[in-house]
Motif scaffolding. Structure first.
Motif, PDB file in Angstrom:
ATOM      1  N   SER A 182       0.835  -1.197   0.000  1.00  0.00           N
ATOM      2  CA  SER A 182       0.000   0.000   0.000  1.00  0.00           C
ATOM      3  C   SER A 182       0.871   1.249   0.000  1.00  0.00           C
ATOM      4  CB  SER A 182      -0.900   0.022   1.236  1.00  0.00           C
ATOM      5  OG  SER A 182      -0.134   0.207   2.416  1.00  0.00           O
ATOM      6  N   VAL A 183       0.275   2.386  -0.331  1.00  0.00           N
ATOM      7  CA  VAL A 183       1.014   3.651  -0.321  1.00  0.00           C
ATOM      8  C   VAL A 183       1.561   3.927   1.080  1.00  0.00           C
ATOM      9  CG1 VAL A 183       0.827   6.142  -0.625  1.00  0.00           C
ATOM     10  CG2 VAL A 183      -0.331   4.603  -2.224  1.00  0.00           C
ATOM     11  N   GLU A 184       0.733   3.688   2.091  1.00  0.00           N
ATOM     12  CA  GLU A 184       1.147   3.946   3.466  1.00  0.00           C
ATOM     13  C   GLU A 184       2.180   2.939   3.954  1.00  0.00           C
ATOM     14  OE1 GLU A 184      -1.928   3.431   2.459  1.00  0.00           O
ATOM     15  OE2 GLU A 184      -2.861   5.417   2.548  1.00  0.00           O
ATOM     16  N   GLY A 185       2.214   1.762   3.315  1.00  0.00           N
ATOM     17  CA  GLY A 185       3.100   0.700   3.776  1.00  0.00           C
ATOM     18  C   GLY A 185       4.491   0.717   3.179  1.00  0.00           C
ATOM     19  N   TYR A 186       4.767   1.694   2.299  1.00  0.00           N
ATOM     20  CA  TYR A 186       6.088   1.755   1.649  1.00  0.00           C
ATOM     21  C   TYR A 186       7.203   1.853   2.679  1.00  0.00           C
ATOM     22  CZ  TYR A 186      10.122   3.784  -0.721  1.00  0.00           C
ATOM     23  OH  TYR A 186      11.393   4.031  -1.161  1.00  0.00           O
ATOM     24  N   SER A 187       8.238   1.043   2.504  1.00  0.00           N
ATOM     25  CA  SER A 187       9.384   1.028   3.418  1.00  0.00           C
ATOM     26  C   SER A 187      10.609   1.581   2.710  1.00  0.00           C
ATOM     27  CB  SER A 187       9.674  -0.398   3.891  1.00  0.00           C
ATOM     28  OG  SER A 187      10.931  -0.475   4.535  1.00  0.00           O
ATOM     29  N   GLU A 188      11.137   2.701   3.213  1.00  0.00           N
ATOM     30  CA  GLU A 188      12.336   3.280   2.621  1.00  0.00           C
ATOM     31  C   GLU A 188      13.524   2.334   2.750  1.00  0.00           C
ATOM     32  OE1 GLU A 188      14.984   7.390   2.969  1.00  0.00           O
ATOM     33  OE2 GLU A 188      12.949   7.303   3.782  1.00  0.00           O
ATOM     34  N   ALA A 189      13.519   1.524   3.794  1.00  0.00           N
ATOM     35  CA  ALA A 189      14.609   0.557   3.991  1.00  0.00           C
ATOM     36  C   ALA A 189      14.490  -0.628   3.047  1.00  0.00           C
ATOM     37  CB  ALA A 189      14.597   0.071   5.433  1.00  0.00           C
ATOM     38  N   GLY A 190      13.342  -0.793   2.405  1.00  0.00           N
ATOM     39  CA  GLY A 190      13.157  -1.908   1.476  1.00  0.00           C
ATOM     40  C   GLY A 190      13.014  -3.240   2.177  1.00  0.00           C
ATOM     41  N   ILE A 191      12.454  -3.231   3.396  1.00  0.00           N
ATOM     42  CA  ILE A 191      12.266  -4.462   4.166  1.00  0.00           C
ATOM     43  C   ILE A 191      10.776  -4.616   4.472  1.00  0.00           C
ATOM     44  CG2 ILE A 191      12.845  -5.715   6.276  1.00  0.00           C
ATOM     45  CD1 ILE A 191      15.391  -4.030   6.436  1.00  0.00           C
ATOM     46  N   TYR A 192      10.215  -5.769   4.081  1.00  0.00           N
ATOM     47  CA  TYR A 192       8.800  -6.043   4.293  1.00  0.00           C
ATOM     48  C   TYR A 192       8.678  -7.383   5.019  1.00  0.00           C
ATOM     49  CZ  TYR A 192       8.275  -2.228   1.026  1.00  0.00           C
ATOM     50  OH  TYR A 192       8.357  -0.992   0.424  1.00  0.00           O
ATOM     51  N   THR A 193       8.464  -7.300   6.332  1.00  0.00           N
ATOM     52  CA  THR A 193       8.397  -8.510   7.147  1.00  0.00           C
ATOM     53  C   THR A 193       7.065  -9.216   6.937  1.00  0.00           C
ATOM     54  OG1 THR A 193       9.864  -7.522   8.800  1.00  0.00           O
ATOM     55  CG2 THR A 193       8.575  -9.447   9.472  1.00  0.00           C
ATOM     56  N   PHE A 194       7.161 -10.512   6.604  1.00  0.00           N
ATOM     57  CA  PHE A 194       5.997 -11.340   6.309  1.00  0.00           C
ATOM     58  C   PHE A 194       5.907 -12.396   7.406  1.00  0.00           C
ATOM     59  CE2 PHE A 194       3.980 -14.106   2.730  1.00  0.00           C
ATOM     60  CZ  PHE A 194       2.711 -13.668   3.079  1.00  0.00           C
ATOM     61  N   GLU A 195       4.953 -12.209   8.309  1.00  0.00           N
ATOM     62  CA  GLU A 195       4.846 -13.043   9.496  1.00  0.00           C
ATOM     63  C   GLU A 195       4.088 -14.346   9.209  1.00  0.00           C
ATOM     64  OE1 GLU A 195       6.275 -12.462  12.272  1.00  0.00           O
ATOM     65  OE2 GLU A 195       6.704 -10.291  12.302  1.00  0.00           O
ATOM     66  N   ASP A 224      18.395  -9.040   4.478  1.00  0.00           N
ATOM     67  CA  ASP A 224      18.885  -8.978   5.851  1.00  0.00           C
ATOM     68  C   ASP A 224      18.401  -7.696   6.529  1.00  0.00           C
ATOM     69  OD1 ASP A 224      20.510  -6.898   4.944  1.00  0.00           O
ATOM     70  OD2 ASP A 224      22.327  -8.126   4.870  1.00  0.00           O
ATOM     71  N   ALA A 225      18.913  -7.435   7.739  1.00  0.00           N
ATOM     72  CA  ALA A 225      18.454  -6.291   8.523  1.00  0.00           C
ATOM     73  C   ALA A 225      18.772  -4.960   7.874  1.00  0.00           C
ATOM     74  CB  ALA A 225      19.071  -6.349   9.919  1.00  0.00           C
ATOM     75  N   ALA A 226      19.711  -4.958   6.903  1.00  0.00           N
ATOM     76  CA  ALA A 226      20.061  -3.732   6.187  1.00  0.00           C
ATOM     77  C   ALA A 226      19.342  -3.632   4.850  1.00  0.00           C
ATOM     78  CB  ALA A 226      21.576  -3.663   5.972  1.00  0.00           C
ATOM     79  N   GLY A 227      18.494  -4.616   4.536  1.00  0.00           N
ATOM     80  CA  GLY A 227      17.781  -4.614   3.267  1.00  0.00           C
ATOM     81  C   GLY A 227      18.574  -5.192   2.111  1.00  0.00           C
ATOM     82  N   GLU A 228      19.728  -5.818   2.409  1.00  0.00           N
ATOM     83  CA  GLU A 228      20.546  -6.422   1.356  1.00  0.00           C
ATOM     84  C   GLU A 228      20.007  -7.814   1.000  1.00  0.00           C
ATOM     85  OE1 GLU A 228      23.028  -4.930  -0.259  1.00  0.00           O
ATOM     86  OE2 GLU A 228      22.645  -3.124   0.945  1.00  0.00           O
ATOM     87  N   LEU A 229      20.010  -8.107  -0.286  1.00  0.00           N
ATOM     88  CA  LEU A 229      19.488  -9.393  -0.744  1.00  0.00           C
ATOM     89  C   LEU A 229      20.350 -10.549  -0.263  1.00  0.00           C
ATOM     90  CD1 LEU A 229      18.652  -8.430  -4.433  1.00  0.00           C
ATOM     91  CD2 LEU A 229      17.029  -8.732  -2.565  1.00  0.00           C
ATOM     92  N   LEU A 230      19.687 -11.608   0.229  1.00  0.00           N
ATOM     93  CA  LEU A 230      20.372 -12.828   0.654  1.00  0.00           C
ATOM     94  C   LEU A 230      20.226 -13.856  -0.469  1.00  0.00           C
ATOM     95  CD1 LEU A 230      19.044 -12.918   4.336  1.00  0.00           C
ATOM     96  CD2 LEU A 230      21.296 -12.135   3.544  1.00  0.00           C
ATOM     97  N   HIS A 231      21.085 -13.738  -1.473  1.00  0.00           N
ATOM     98  CA  HIS A 231      20.938 -14.561  -2.673  1.00  0.00           C
ATOM     99  C   HIS A 231      21.039 -16.053  -2.386  1.00  0.00           C
ATOM    100  CE1 HIS A 231      20.762 -11.270  -5.589  1.00  0.00           C
ATOM    101  NE2 HIS A 231      21.706 -10.665  -4.874  1.00  0.00           N
ATOM    102  N   ASP A 232      21.795 -16.425  -1.365  1.00  0.00           N
ATOM    103  CA  ASP A 232      21.922 -17.844  -1.029  1.00  0.00           C
ATOM    104  C   ASP A 232      20.612 -18.434  -0.521  1.00  0.00           C
ATOM    105  OD1 ASP A 232      24.564 -17.764  -1.756  1.00  0.00           O
ATOM    106  OD2 ASP A 232      25.347 -17.628   0.298  1.00  0.00           O
TER     107      ASP A 232
END
Length: 244
Positions: A182-195, A224-232
């Protein structure tokens, strides 16, 4: 399989090329894309054309919460349409629904370089799909592409993914979300936690080919916690169906 050439034509063309068949971070193909057509300022509509919708309705936030809830960053989950396929991708499940059809009110972003004609022309019939993603396992941090679903007809003749149209009116008419976030849900850090137990949904559209077998490639890459992709930890899965 033919390769289509891609010609940059401003920011819209770049965006269309990135979104066709993939949302960016999950893409591993360096195949040249198709040429782009300038679709700005087009407001044409096809006279007398009808919109078809499959049975189903958008789920209210209360209903979503009762059935497992949804992330705070997500648009309300919707589940209209007929279930075509359920795809298991690690701890996640992607349910694919065929929702309905409606005529294209604009040309697509890609053209066939041999004929110089758009792959989608005004009046062509589009089919709309809805992807409902469920988390059956542990919490996972997703990146901006969330869970990417790339649909491709088995007889699609091009190396580039399939073209589609954007526009709030198109998605609203079918009762589905264009983006999962959603527009309100945008994360500048690029992290979207899916519980665990949560769900979100988003839609897709492309040219309607009734009776055509189709393959869905599902990909997601945790961050990861910095928003970096964990390709492995990348997860890939595939499902098939037939478009009605």
């Amino acid at each position: 399989m033919s390769a289509l050439g891609f010609t940059a034509c401003g920011a819209d063309a770049e965006s269309a090329a990135e979104s066709s068949g993939s949302t960016g971070e999950a893409s591993t193909s360096a195949t040249p894309g198709p040429e782009s057509t300038d679709s700005t300022d087009s407001t044409e509509e096809t006279a007398g054309a009808e919109v078809t919708e499959s049975p189903g309705s958008a789920e209210s936030p209360a209903e979503a919460s009762a059935s497992g809830g949804q992330p705070s960053w997500a648009n309300p989950v919707t589940e209209p349409g007929e279930l075509l396929s359920s795809i298991e991708a690690g701890d996640l499940t992607v349910d694919v629904y065929q929702v309905g059809t409606m005529p294209a009110d604009d040309t697509g972003s890609f053209v066939d370089p041999e004929t110089n004609t758009p792959l989608i022309e005004v009046g062509d019939t589009l089919v709309f799909l809805n992807y409902v993603v469920s988390n059956n396992g542990a919490a996972v941090d997703l990146g901006p592409s969330l869970v990417d679903v790339s649909a491709r007809y088995d007889d699609w003749p091009y190396m580039q993914g399939m073209d589609g149209l954007t526009g709030d009116e198109l998605w609203a008419a079918q009762g589905i979300n264009e983006p999962g976030v959603s527009v309100e849900g945008y994360s500048e850090a690029g992290i979207y936690t899916f519980e665990p137990g949560q769900r979100f949904s988003y839609g897709d559209n492309f040219e309607h080919q009734p009776g055509s077998p189709i393959t869905f490639d599902v990909t997601y890459i945790p961050v990861d916690a910095a928003g970096e992709l964990l390709h492995d930890e990348r997860v890939d899965a595939e499902g098939t169906a037939t478009i009605s």
